[in-house]
Motif scaffolding. Structure first.
Motif, PDB file in Angstrom:
ATOM      1  N   TRP A 148       0.906  -1.244  -0.122  1.00  0.00           N
ATOM      2  CA  TRP A 148      -0.436   0.101   0.339  1.00  0.00           C
ATOM      3  C   TRP A 148       0.928   1.610  -0.103  1.00  0.00           C
ATOM      4  O   TRP A 148       0.320   2.268  -0.878  1.00  0.00           O
ATOM      5  N   GLN A 149       2.038   1.492   0.121  1.00  0.00           N
ATOM      6  CA  GLN A 149       3.273   2.421   0.687  1.00  0.00           C
ATOM      7  C   GLN A 149       3.685   2.489  -0.555  1.00  0.00           C
ATOM      8  O   GLN A 149       3.541   3.497  -0.919  1.00  0.00           O
ATOM      9  N   GLU A 150       3.481   1.535  -1.301  1.00  0.00           N
ATOM     10  CA  GLU A 150       4.580   1.756  -2.951  1.00  0.00           C
ATOM     11  C   GLU A 150       2.620   2.566  -3.777  1.00  0.00           C
ATOM     12  O   GLU A 150       3.304   2.873  -4.503  1.00  0.00           O
ATOM     13  N   THR A 151       2.107   1.983  -3.546  1.00  0.00           N
ATOM     14  CA  THR A 151       0.404   2.211  -4.548  1.00  0.00           C
ATOM     15  C   THR A 151      -0.587   2.265  -3.516  1.00  0.00           C
ATOM     16  O   THR A 151      -1.551   1.486  -3.545  1.00  0.00           O
ATOM     17  N   PRO A 152      -0.394   3.547  -2.731  1.00  0.00           N
ATOM     18  CA  PRO A 152      -1.276   4.394  -0.952  1.00  0.00           C
ATOM     19  C   PRO A 152      -2.377   4.250  -2.478  1.00  0.00           C
ATOM     20  O   PRO A 152      -3.526   4.768  -3.712  1.00  0.00           O
ATOM     21  N   SER A 153      -3.919   3.694  -2.428  1.00  0.00           N
ATOM     22  CA  SER A 153      -5.284   3.218  -2.589  1.00  0.00           C
ATOM     23  C   SER A 153      -6.302   3.711  -1.438  1.00  0.00           C
ATOM     24  O   SER A 153      -6.170   3.258  -0.130  1.00  0.00           O
ATOM     25  N   GLY A 154      -7.388   3.952  -1.725  1.00  0.00           N
ATOM     26  CA  GLY A 154      -8.682   3.174  -0.543  1.00  0.00           C
ATOM     27  C   GLY A 154      -8.371   4.798  -0.180  1.00  0.00           C
ATOM     28  O   GLY A 154      -9.400   4.264   1.117  1.00  0.00           O
ATOM     29  N   PHE A 155      -8.522   5.870  -0.463  1.00  0.00           N
ATOM     30  CA  PHE A 155      -8.620   7.256   0.087  1.00  0.00           C
ATOM     31  C   PHE A 155      -8.290   8.287  -0.669  1.00  0.00           C
ATOM     32  O   PHE A 155      -8.200   8.823  -1.968  1.00  0.00           O
ATOM     33  N   ASP A 156      -9.159   9.578  -0.111  1.00  0.00           N
ATOM     34  CA  ASP A 156      -8.419  10.648  -1.293  1.00  0.00           C
ATOM     35  C   ASP A 156      -8.040  11.837   0.203  1.00  0.00           C
ATOM     36  O   ASP A 156      -7.856  11.502   1.603  1.00  0.00           O
ATOM     37  N   TYR A 157      -6.768  12.486  -0.306  1.00  0.00           N
ATOM     38  CA  TYR A 157      -5.957  13.117   0.802  1.00  0.00           C
ATOM     39  C   TYR A 157      -5.812  14.382   0.307  1.00  0.00           C
ATOM     40  O   TYR A 157      -5.860  15.025  -0.752  1.00  0.00           O
ATOM     41  N   VAL A 158      -6.443  15.196   0.838  1.00  0.00           N
ATOM     42  CA  VAL A 158      -6.925  16.528   1.284  1.00  0.00           C
ATOM     43  C   VAL A 158      -6.668  17.955   1.813  1.00  0.00           C
ATOM     44  O   VAL A 158      -6.696  17.181   3.325  1.00  0.00           O
ATOM     45  N   ASN A 159      -6.070  18.606   1.884  1.00  0.00           N
ATOM     46  CA  ASN A 159      -5.388  18.945   2.748  1.00  0.00           C
ATOM     47  C   ASN A 159      -4.148  18.547   3.815  1.00  0.00           C
ATOM     48  O   ASN A 159      -4.491  18.851   5.044  1.00  0.00           O
ATOM     49  N   PHE A 172      -7.085  -4.708  -1.294  1.00  0.00           N
ATOM     50  CA  PHE A 172      -6.632  -4.896  -2.478  1.00  0.00           C
ATOM     51  C   PHE A 172      -5.802  -3.643  -3.096  1.00  0.00           C
ATOM     52  O   PHE A 172      -6.666  -3.085  -4.683  1.00  0.00           O
ATOM     53  N   ASN A 173      -4.730  -3.196  -2.936  1.00  0.00           N
ATOM     54  CA  ASN A 173      -3.900  -2.358  -4.095  1.00  0.00           C
ATOM     55  C   ASN A 173      -3.273  -2.785  -4.733  1.00  0.00           C
ATOM     56  O   ASN A 173      -3.561  -4.110  -5.345  1.00  0.00           O
ATOM     57  N   PRO A 174      -3.233  -1.433  -6.118  1.00  0.00           N
ATOM     58  CA  PRO A 174      -3.151  -2.048  -7.344  1.00  0.00           C
ATOM     59  C   PRO A 174      -1.726  -3.245  -7.686  1.00  0.00           C
ATOM     60  O   PRO A 174      -1.646  -4.255  -8.212  1.00  0.00           O
ATOM     61  N   ILE A 175      -1.166  -3.280  -6.258  1.00  0.00           N
ATOM     62  CA  ILE A 175       0.174  -4.482  -6.019  1.00  0.00           C
ATOM     63  C   ILE A 175      -0.079  -5.581  -5.050  1.00  0.00           C
ATOM     64  O   ILE A 175       1.214  -6.490  -5.102  1.00  0.00           O
ATOM     65  N   PHE A 176      -1.191  -5.639  -4.274  1.00  0.00           N
ATOM     66  CA  PHE A 176      -1.349  -6.848  -3.483  1.00  0.00           C
ATOM     67  C   PHE A 176      -1.137  -7.904  -3.870  1.00  0.00           C
ATOM     68  O   PHE A 176       0.208  -8.589  -3.862  1.00  0.00           O
ATOM     69  N   PHE A 177      -1.908  -8.200  -4.763  1.00  0.00           N
ATOM     70  CA  PHE A 177      -0.988  -9.699  -5.727  1.00  0.00           C
ATOM     71  C   PHE A 177       0.025  -9.818  -5.882  1.00  0.00           C
ATOM     72  O   PHE A 177       0.316 -11.327  -5.967  1.00  0.00           O
ATOM     73  N   THR A 178       0.683  -9.109  -7.158  1.00  0.00           N
ATOM     74  CA  THR A 178       2.440  -9.189  -6.931  1.00  0.00           C
ATOM     75  C   THR A 178       3.354  -9.417  -5.686  1.00  0.00           C
ATOM     76  O   THR A 178       4.287 -10.266  -5.138  1.00  0.00           O
ATOM     77  N   THR A 179       2.515  -8.426  -4.746  1.00  0.00           N
ATOM     78  CA  THR A 179       4.036  -8.403  -3.833  1.00  0.00           C
ATOM     79  C   THR A 179       3.716 -10.127  -3.185  1.00  0.00           C
ATOM     80  O   THR A 179       4.991  -9.876  -2.729  1.00  0.00           O
ATOM     81  N   ALA A 180       2.493 -10.137  -2.874  1.00  0.00           N
ATOM     82  CA  ALA A 180       2.041 -11.150  -2.147  1.00  0.00           C
ATOM     83  C   ALA A 180       2.780 -12.771  -2.158  1.00  0.00           C
ATOM     84  O   ALA A 180       3.534 -12.937  -1.749  1.00  0.00           O
ATOM     85  N   SER A 181       3.569 -12.929  -3.633  1.00  0.00           N
ATOM     86  CA  SER A 181       2.991 -13.615  -4.648  1.00  0.00           C
ATOM     87  C   SER A 181       4.517 -14.016  -4.333  1.00  0.00           C
ATOM     88  O   SER A 181       5.050 -15.115  -4.320  1.00  0.00           O
ATOM     89  N   SER A 241       6.252  -7.911 -11.449  1.00  0.00           N
ATOM     90  CA  SER A 241       7.071  -6.325 -10.662  1.00  0.00           C
ATOM     91  C   SER A 241       7.736  -5.154 -11.276  1.00  0.00           C
ATOM     92  O   SER A 241       7.459  -4.391 -11.177  1.00  0.00           O
ATOM     93  N   ALA A 242       7.986  -5.975 -12.225  1.00  0.00           N
ATOM     94  CA  ALA A 242       8.843  -5.102 -13.406  1.00  0.00           C
ATOM     95  C   ALA A 242       7.309  -3.877 -13.976  1.00  0.00           C
ATOM     96  O   ALA A 242       7.877  -2.951 -14.568  1.00  0.00           O
ATOM     97  N   VAL A 243       6.403  -4.871 -14.580  1.00  0.00           N
ATOM     98  CA  VAL A 243       5.469  -4.177 -15.588  1.00  0.00           C
ATOM     99  C   VAL A 243       4.500  -2.798 -13.867  1.00  0.00           C
ATOM    100  O   VAL A 243       4.186  -2.145 -14.946  1.00  0.00           O
ATOM    101  N   LYS A 244       4.291  -3.984 -12.927  1.00  0.00           N
ATOM    102  CA  LYS A 244       4.238  -3.298 -12.455  1.00  0.00           C
ATOM    103  C   LYS A 244       4.685  -1.768 -12.284  1.00  0.00           C
ATOM    104  O   LYS A 244       4.496  -0.690 -11.968  1.00  0.00           O
ATOM    105  N   LEU A 245       6.028  -1.916 -11.792  1.00  0.00           N
ATOM    106  CA  LEU A 245       7.401  -0.816 -11.860  1.00  0.00           C
ATOM    107  C   LEU A 245       6.642   0.298 -13.014  1.00  0.00           C
ATOM    108  O   LEU A 245       6.866   1.888 -12.669  1.00  0.00           O
TER     109      LEU A 245
END
Length: 442
Positions: A148-159, A172-181, A241-245
């Motif tokens: 999640w630090q790498e691909t933060p999701s699930g929120f809006d960051y305002v002020n 279930f952030n964008p790289i969850f399954f890649t990182t897990a495996s 992982s290279a594709v996700k990067l």
């Protein structure tokens, strides 16, 4: 020393120490499970002995891994309070679920340790399967926060505030399954090759009997099989992982390959040192178009270079060395696994040449080095961000002082724990030599 650097060194050293116990805590249960399954299928008591002896090692390592993990979690709160505030608001779910995964692992390991000889074969396998599943879930859930630090999701960051939080989308952030495996396969690889190291070292002893040699060779071959398969899966996952990067962290990929200018048909730089002045990778082997193929799936694919990004947001260029060393170690370990099984199957080797056994002795430490390099690449390559493009590391660090003092205190603690762990393992197996277990079979 700079306050931020002190905090990073302290936490980095803590995690470098803990990650060894963490990956072995995932890899060794699989080895125990495989040995138990082979024993139940073949009735070869050697594998029963393997499973029980590896279990004792795992129990000792688990006893040390728990407090080191606790120290790491405490340091997260102390050293990075702003980051932990964000974690509490958005991505606390994995930490909550991980507690149950740990309970699953510890409860069924206790059942196996104390009741293996009093329960049926299916229950023994079920217990070890649940231990392995619990260990896998623990690793996946904890590293999901890193994903999640790498691909933060699930929120809006305002002020400066996290709003509209969706914890499951963060989970279930964008790289969850890649990182897990990737985490699981690399942990299996480390557990297997550490087993290879121990078996190979025992095979080199001058006073070893033929019966003991065959026992350790069986352990070696099982571990090489698991290590080789896990290594190949890890390598394939590295491509993903290279594709996700390329998609989510293009400057990290550019730093890993020393690519400064956006280009199509981007070459893959193997080896060498990145020179920021000339913006080249000196003494590297350049493989034409391979980076484009890995990142985009086609030779003409465009890969973004570092010069597209503000210089103060470039990852440290040392990531190129970390990445190459990690990949090189992984390739070497796969080669050693394939070589061992090739010799065994083609020549029916009963005794491997001594030079190869020495290679296997060093394979475990190399696997540990590979996992440390991978973790370092991932963390250092994300800098200067703690939460990518949301929160910088300098914004997350505590304002408390005395970081230098704490570093030396924890350094002494970790050195002591390492020595104690090795002594306990050595003392236990000295009192319970393999020879006694084998004699019971006669």
């Amino acid at each position: 020393m700079d306050h931020l650097l002190n905090a990073r060194l302290l936490f980095g050293f803590t995690m470098a120490f803990h990650v060894v116990f963490a990956v072995l805590g995932v890899g060794i249960p699989l080895m125990i499970l495989i040995a138990e399954i082979i024993y139940q299928k073949t009735n070869d008591r050697d594998y029963d002995i393997m499973a029980k002896r590896w279990t004792k090692t795992f129990a000792i390592l688990l006893g040390v891994g728990i407090p080191t993990g606790t120290i790491a979690s405490v340091q997260l709160s102390i050293l990075w309070p702003t980051f932990m505030e964000a974690v509490g608001k958005v991505i606390s779910l994995p930490f909550q679920i991980e507690i149950y995964a740990f309970f699953l692992e510890s409860i069924f390991m206790t059942i196996y340790v104390y009741a293996a000889d009093r329960i049926s074969a299916p229950l023994r396998i079920l217990s070890l399967s649940l231990v392995t599943i619990g260990a896998i879930l623990s690793a996946v859930l904890i590293t999901n926060v890193h994903a999640w630090q790498e691909t933060p999701s699930g929120f809006d960051y305002v002020n400066g505030e996290f709003i509209n939080v969706n914890p499951w989308k963060a989970f279930f952030n964008p790289i969850f399954f890649t990182t897990a495996s990737h985490v699981v396969s690399s942990a299996f690889m480390v557990g297997a090759f550490m087993t290879v190291t121990v078996a190979a070292y025992k095979m080199l002893r001058k006073d070893i009997t033929e019966r003991e040699y065959k026992f350790h060779q069986k352990a070696l071959m099982v571990a090489l099989l698991i290590g080789g398969i896990s290594g190949v899966i890890t390598a394939l996952n590295g491509h993903d992982s290279a594709v996700k990067l390329h998609i989510y962290q293009p400057e990290k990929l550019a730093a890993a390959e020393g690519l400064f200018e956006t280009t199509s048909n981007a070459p893959l730089a193997v080896g060498g040192i990145v020179d920021p002045k000339t913006q080249q990778v000196k003494w590297a082997l350049q493989i034409p178009s391979l980076l484009s193929i890995l990142a985009t799936g086609k030779p003409s694919g465009v890969v973004r270079g570092l010069n597209e990004f503000p210089k103060d947001e470039w990852p440290p260029l040392v990531t190129h060395i970390l990445f190459d060393a990690m990949v090189g170690i992984g390739a070497l370990l796969i080669f050693l696994a394939v070589l061992g099984w090739t010799l065994k199957l083609r020549k029916k080797e009963n005794h491997f040449p001594k030079w190869l056994i020495w290679g296997y002795v060093f394979s475990g430490p190399l696997a540990i080095a590979g996992i440390e390099l991978g973790w370092s690449f991932s963390e250092i390559g994300r800098q200067p961000w703690t939460i990518y493009r949301v929160m910088k590391t300098s914004e997350a660090v505590t304002t408390s002082g005395n970081m230098g003092l704490f570093f030396f205190i924890f350094l002494g603690l970790y050195v002591s724990l390492t020595v104690i762990t090795l002594l306990v393992i050595w003392y236990y197996f000295k009192r319970h030599p393999l020879k006694k277990d084998l004699e019971k079979l006669n």
